[in-house]
Every structure is written in C-alpha cells, then in structure tokens.
Motif scaffolding. Structure first.
Motif, PDB file in Angstrom:
ATOM      1  N   TRP A   5       0.863  -1.180   0.000  1.00  0.00           N
ATOM      2  CA  TRP A   5       0.000   0.000   0.000  1.00  0.00           C
ATOM      3  C   TRP A   5       0.900   1.232   0.000  1.00  0.00           C
ATOM      4  O   TRP A   5       1.940   1.239   0.651  1.00  0.00           O
ATOM      5  N   ILE A  50      -2.163   1.434  -4.416  1.00  0.00           N
ATOM      6  CA  ILE A  50      -1.236   0.300  -4.436  1.00  0.00           C
ATOM      7  C   ILE A  50       0.035   0.675  -5.172  1.00  0.00           C
ATOM      8  O   ILE A  50      -0.001   1.273  -6.252  1.00  0.00           O
ATOM      9  N   VAL A  65      -5.582  -7.025  -9.009  1.00  0.00           N
ATOM     10  CA  VAL A  65      -6.300  -6.450  -7.863  1.00  0.00           C
ATOM     11  C   VAL A  65      -7.731  -6.974  -7.826  1.00  0.00           C
ATOM     12  O   VAL A  65      -8.230  -7.384  -6.774  1.00  0.00           O
ATOM     13  N   ILE A  84      -3.711  -7.309   0.269  1.00  0.00           N
ATOM     14  CA  ILE A  84      -2.341  -7.112  -0.221  1.00  0.00           C
ATOM     15  C   ILE A  84      -1.584  -8.436  -0.230  1.00  0.00           C
ATOM     16  O   ILE A  84      -0.771  -8.690  -1.127  1.00  0.00           O
TER      17      ILE A  84
END
Length: 100
Positions: A5, A50, A65, A84
């Motif tokens: 992140w 991201i 994603v 993540i």
C-alpha cells in the motif's frame, strides 16, 4: 520487492474495501458479484493506493487487484492485510508463469 500500500496517511484502503464488502453478492455456487456500478469506482480508488514495484510492469495490475478482491470477498470480510497478501500471491504466480 513486494507489492505494498502506498505510504500516504490520508489514504485508507479499509474504507474502500468496506464499501466493496457492502455491495458484494455471493451466490450458491460461491461466485462473487457486486451490485451497482460502485465496484468500478472502488477498484479504481484501490488501484491508486497500491504501489507495484518495477518487476510487475508487464503484468495486468487491474486484473490482479480485481482477482485478489474477488477471492478474499468469497472467503470472508475484506481488509487491507488480506488483500495485499493475496495480490502478492497472485503476482508471484503470474511472474512464475512468465518465466516458464
């Protein structure tokens, strides 16, 4: 180097993931879908949060994603740590396929 992140204090992926969680629909076959068009806005917002390292340049980031969110949504509640981790798992798999 792993996907992470972005380090911006004003970005909170859990808010976006909570929104996605609230619009997800899981059918009897465990297929995940989302009501309304809010999903597209939410995925776009997540993408901006991201940080993909350079070794991921040839990969389809949006697809990765979206797949990660779908898999975690099917299993339970979305949160930034699970998502993540799943993104990194998919990236490793995709990179292994490219090398093979």
């Amino acid at each position: 180097m792993r996907v992470n992140w972005k380090k911006r204090s004003h970005l909170n992926p859990d808010i976006i993931l909570s929104k996605i969680d609230s619009i997800k629909i899981i059918d009897n076959d465990k297929k995940v879908s989302y009501s309304g068009l809010e999903y597209l806005d939410a995925i776009t917002a997540l993408m901006s949060m991201i940080d993909f390292p350079r070794h991921c340049d040839g990969l389809n980031h949006e697809n990765i994603v979206s797949r990660a969110v779908g898999r975690i949504a099917r299993e339970g509640t979305l949160n930034k740590n699970n998502v993540i981790s799943k993104i990194n798992e998919i990236v490793l798999s995709e990179l292994a396929k490219k090398r093979a």
